[in-house]
Motif scaffolding. Structure first.
Motif, mmCIF file in Angstrom:
data_model
loop_
_atom_site.group_PDB
_atom_site.id
_atom_site.type_symbol
_atom_site.label_atom_id
_atom_site.label_comp_id
_atom_site.label_asym_id
_atom_site.label_seq_id
_atom_site.Cartn_x
_atom_site.Cartn_y
_atom_site.Cartn_z
ATOM 1 N N ARG A 23 0.832 -1.204 0.000
ATOM 2 C CA ARG A 23 0.000 0.000 0.000
ATOM 3 C C ARG A 23 0.868 1.256 0.000
ATOM 4 N NH1 ARG A 23 -4.428 -2.078 4.369
ATOM 5 N NH2 ARG A 23 -5.839 -3.001 2.858
ATOM 6 N N VAL A 24 0.226 2.363 -0.419
ATOM 7 C CA VAL A 24 0.890 3.662 -0.485
ATOM 8 C C VAL A 24 0.069 4.660 0.317
ATOM 9 C CG1 VAL A 24 1.606 5.533 -2.032
ATOM 10 C CG2 VAL A 24 1.914 3.144 -2.722
ATOM 11 N N LEU A 25 0.752 5.532 1.023
ATOM 12 C CA LEU A 25 0.151 6.519 1.915
ATOM 13 C C LEU A 25 0.317 7.933 1.368
ATOM 14 C CD1 LEU A 25 -0.913 7.305 4.855
ATOM 15 C CD2 LEU A 25 1.525 7.427 5.469
ATOM 16 N N ALA A 26 -0.665 8.778 1.645
ATOM 17 C CA ALA A 26 -0.554 10.225 1.445
ATOM 18 C C ALA A 26 -1.246 10.890 2.631
ATOM 19 C CB ALA A 26 -1.179 10.665 0.130
ATOM 20 N N VAL A 27 -0.838 12.124 2.943
ATOM 21 C CA VAL A 27 -1.335 12.804 4.143
ATOM 22 C C VAL A 27 -1.832 14.209 3.827
ATOM 23 C CG1 VAL A 27 0.248 11.488 5.600
ATOM 24 C CG2 VAL A 27 0.929 13.746 4.808
ATOM 25 N N ALA A 28 -2.766 14.676 4.671
ATOM 26 C CA ALA A 28 -3.215 16.073 4.647
ATOM 27 C C ALA A 28 -3.079 16.590 6.063
ATOM 28 C CB ALA A 28 -4.657 16.178 4.174
ATOM 29 N N GLU A 29 -2.331 17.662 6.212
ATOM 30 C CA GLU A 29 -2.063 18.189 7.546
ATOM 31 C C GLU A 29 -2.421 19.663 7.633
ATOM 32 O OE1 GLU A 29 1.689 16.758 9.406
ATOM 33 O OE2 GLU A 29 2.161 16.150 7.339
ATOM 34 N N SER A 30 -3.008 20.018 8.755
ATOM 35 C CA SER A 30 -3.244 21.415 9.060
ATOM 36 C C SER A 30 -2.398 21.784 10.277
ATOM 37 C CB SER A 30 -4.733 21.683 9.279
ATOM 38 O OG SER A 30 -4.971 23.070 9.390
ATOM 39 N N CYS A 31 -2.873 21.511 11.475
ATOM 40 C CA CYS A 31 -2.169 21.963 12.682
ATOM 41 C C CYS A 31 -0.789 21.337 12.850
ATOM 42 C CB CYS A 31 -3.019 21.731 13.930
ATOM 43 S SG CYS A 31 -3.289 20.006 14.351
ATOM 44 N N THR A 32 -0.546 20.185 12.256
ATOM 45 C CA THR A 32 0.767 19.543 12.379
ATOM 46 C C THR A 32 1.778 20.076 11.365
ATOM 47 O OG1 THR A 32 -0.120 17.708 11.083
ATOM 48 C CG2 THR A 32 -0.033 17.414 13.476
ATOM 49 N N ALA A 107 -3.849 24.003 18.023
ATOM 50 C CA ALA A 107 -2.648 23.730 18.803
ATOM 51 C C ALA A 107 -2.375 24.797 19.864
ATOM 52 C CB ALA A 107 -1.441 23.584 17.876
ATOM 53 N N GLY A 108 -2.968 25.978 19.710
ATOM 54 C CA GLY A 108 -2.808 27.033 20.708
ATOM 55 C C GLY A 108 -1.576 27.875 20.483
ATOM 56 N N PRO A 109 -1.305 28.771 21.368
ATOM 57 C CA PRO A 109 -1.991 28.961 22.653
ATOM 58 C C PRO A 109 -3.323 29.702 22.540
ATOM 59 C CG PRO A 109 -0.228 30.558 22.469
ATOM 60 C CD PRO A 109 -0.148 29.672 21.240
ATOM 61 N N THR A 110 -3.632 30.244 21.359
ATOM 62 C CA THR A 110 -4.913 30.930 21.174
ATOM 63 C C THR A 110 -5.746 30.162 20.161
ATOM 64 O OG1 THR A 110 -4.035 32.312 19.396
ATOM 65 C CG2 THR A 110 -3.859 33.192 21.641
ATOM 66 N N GLY A 111 -6.967 30.625 19.930
ATOM 67 C CA GLY A 111 -7.814 30.050 18.910
ATOM 68 C C GLY A 111 -8.885 29.118 19.433
ATOM 69 N N GLY A 112 -8.820 28.771 20.701
ATOM 70 C CA GLY A 112 -9.809 27.868 21.259
ATOM 71 C C GLY A 112 -11.131 28.563 21.551
ATOM 72 N N LYS A 116 -14.607 24.078 21.257
ATOM 73 C CA LYS A 116 -13.365 23.526 20.697
ATOM 74 C C LYS A 116 -12.185 24.199 21.397
ATOM 75 C CE LYS A 116 -15.487 22.793 16.184
ATOM 76 N NZ LYS A 116 -15.482 23.160 14.760
ATOM 77 N N PRO A 117 -11.864 23.739 22.604
ATOM 78 C CA PRO A 117 -10.756 24.364 23.325
ATOM 79 C C PRO A 117 -9.400 24.031 22.699
ATOM 80 C CG PRO A 117 -11.620 22.495 24.563
ATOM 81 C CD PRO A 117 -12.514 22.689 23.368
ATOM 82 N N VAL A 118 -8.401 24.816 23.071
ATOM 83 C CA VAL A 118 -7.034 24.537 22.639
ATOM 84 C C VAL A 118 -6.724 23.082 22.982
ATOM 85 C CG1 VAL A 118 -4.603 25.044 23.100
ATOM 86 C CG2 VAL A 118 -6.238 26.917 22.823
ATOM 87 N N GLY A 119 -6.111 22.399 22.045
ATOM 88 C CA GLY A 119 -5.785 20.987 22.210
ATOM 89 C C GLY A 119 -6.755 20.055 21.504
ATOM 90 N N THR A 120 -7.845 20.610 20.949
ATOM 91 C CA THR A 120 -8.804 19.804 20.191
ATOM 92 C C THR A 120 -8.204 19.476 18.823
ATOM 93 O OG1 THR A 120 -10.672 20.926 21.244
ATOM 94 C CG2 THR A 120 -11.124 19.736 19.186
ATOM 95 N N VAL A 121 -8.159 18.198 18.500
ATOM 96 C CA VAL A 121 -7.636 17.768 17.198
ATOM 97 C C VAL A 121 -8.547 16.670 16.651
ATOM 98 C CG1 VAL A 121 -5.663 16.852 15.912
ATOM 99 C CG2 VAL A 121 -5.267 18.300 17.929
ATOM 100 N N TRP A 122 -8.902 16.824 15.386
ATOM 101 C CA TRP A 122 -9.693 15.826 14.667
ATOM 102 C C TRP A 122 -8.797 15.094 13.680
ATOM 103 C CZ3 TRP A 122 -14.601 14.039 15.128
ATOM 104 C CH2 TRP A 122 -15.477 14.755 15.952
ATOM 105 N N PHE A 123 -9.051 13.803 13.522
ATOM 106 C CA PHE A 123 -8.300 12.934 12.616
ATOM 107 C C PHE A 123 -9.287 12.149 11.753
ATOM 108 C CE2 PHE A 123 -6.071 13.301 16.596
ATOM 109 C CZ PHE A 123 -4.749 13.516 16.240
ATOM 110 N N ALA A 124 -8.879 11.863 10.527
ATOM 111 C CA ALA A 124 -9.617 10.916 9.680
ATOM 112 C C ALA A 124 -8.597 10.076 8.928
ATOM 113 C CB ALA A 124 -10.532 11.639 8.707
ATOM 114 N N TRP A 125 -8.893 8.798 8.835
ATOM 115 C CA TRP A 125 -8.095 7.861 8.061
ATOM 116 C C TRP A 125 -9.028 7.190 7.067
ATOM 117 C CZ3 TRP A 125 -8.132 8.265 13.350
ATOM 118 C CH2 TRP A 125 -6.943 8.678 13.963
ATOM 119 N N GLN A 145 3.697 20.341 22.244
ATOM 120 C CA GLN A 145 3.224 19.074 22.811
ATOM 121 C C GLN A 145 1.918 18.619 22.162
ATOM 122 O OE1 GLN A 145 3.300 20.580 26.812
ATOM 123 N NE2 GLN A 145 5.090 19.339 27.365
ATOM 124 N N VAL A 146 1.014 19.556 21.919
ATOM 125 C CA VAL A 146 -0.246 19.217 21.248
ATOM 126 C C VAL A 146 0.052 18.683 19.853
ATOM 127 C CG1 VAL A 146 -2.361 20.194 20.221
ATOM 128 C CG2 VAL A 146 -1.705 20.790 22.573
#
Length: 164
Positions: A23-32, A107-112, A116-125, A145-146
């Motif tokens: 198999r082959v992987l591809a990724v979409a990243e925002s906060c990371t 990821a913060g420190p602002t934006g929460g 959806k507080p700071v540290g909220t992360v959604w993932f989909a595979w 750390q987040v």
């Protein structure tokens, strides 16, 4: 750093499993911000099982590069299950990958916000054969750390989807 060694080892295991399964992987990243792709490409030979990465930090990039409907972001927000599902689908639409992962969070420190507080992360595979997972996590710690925890969950999730 020991934590970087752990991510490297996890990325190596992702590569071993993907290569074994053909198999082959591809990724979409925002906060990371490309950290998942960095971990993957740190593994020698990753070109055999990694196609590409999309760093879609802005909402406009999510729409233009991955085909995320603007209405999805408008209604649910960039940090939502609906958005990461659309991102993961877009990765498969715009790559030769068999498996995708998408990450979007605060990821913060602002934006929460209270919802959806700071540290909220959604993932989909997603797998091209239709297998799909979505997950919301709430991480503690500072911005780095987040983000690091999000990278770890993204990589582990790839293994989990490969084993489904």
């Amino acid at each position: 750093m020991a934590e970087d060694d752990a991510l490297y080892a996890l990325a190596g295991e992702v590569g071993r499993v993907l290569k074994l399964q053909g198999r082959v992987l591809a990724v979409a990243e925002s906060c990371t911000g490309g950290w998942v792709a960095q971990c993957i490409t740190d593994v020698p030979g990753s070109s055999a099982w990694f196609d590409r990465g999309f760093v879609t930090y802005s909402n406009q990039a999510k729409c233009e590069l991955l085909g995320v409907p603007g209405e999805t972001i408008q209604i649910h927000g960039a940090v939502s299950g609906e958005t990461v599902l659309a991102m993961a689908a877009g990765v498969l639409d715009y790559s030769a990958a068999d498996i995708s992962v998408a990450v979007s969070g605060i990821a913060g420190p602002t934006g929460g916000t209270p919802d959806k507080p700071v540290g909220t992360v959604w993932f989909a595979w997603r797998r091209r054969d239709g297998v799909c997972r979505v997950q919301r996590r709430q991480f503690g710690g500072d911005r780095r750390q987040v983000r690091r925890q999000a990278v770890e969950v993204a990589l582990q999730g790839i293994l989990d989807v490969c084993r489904d």
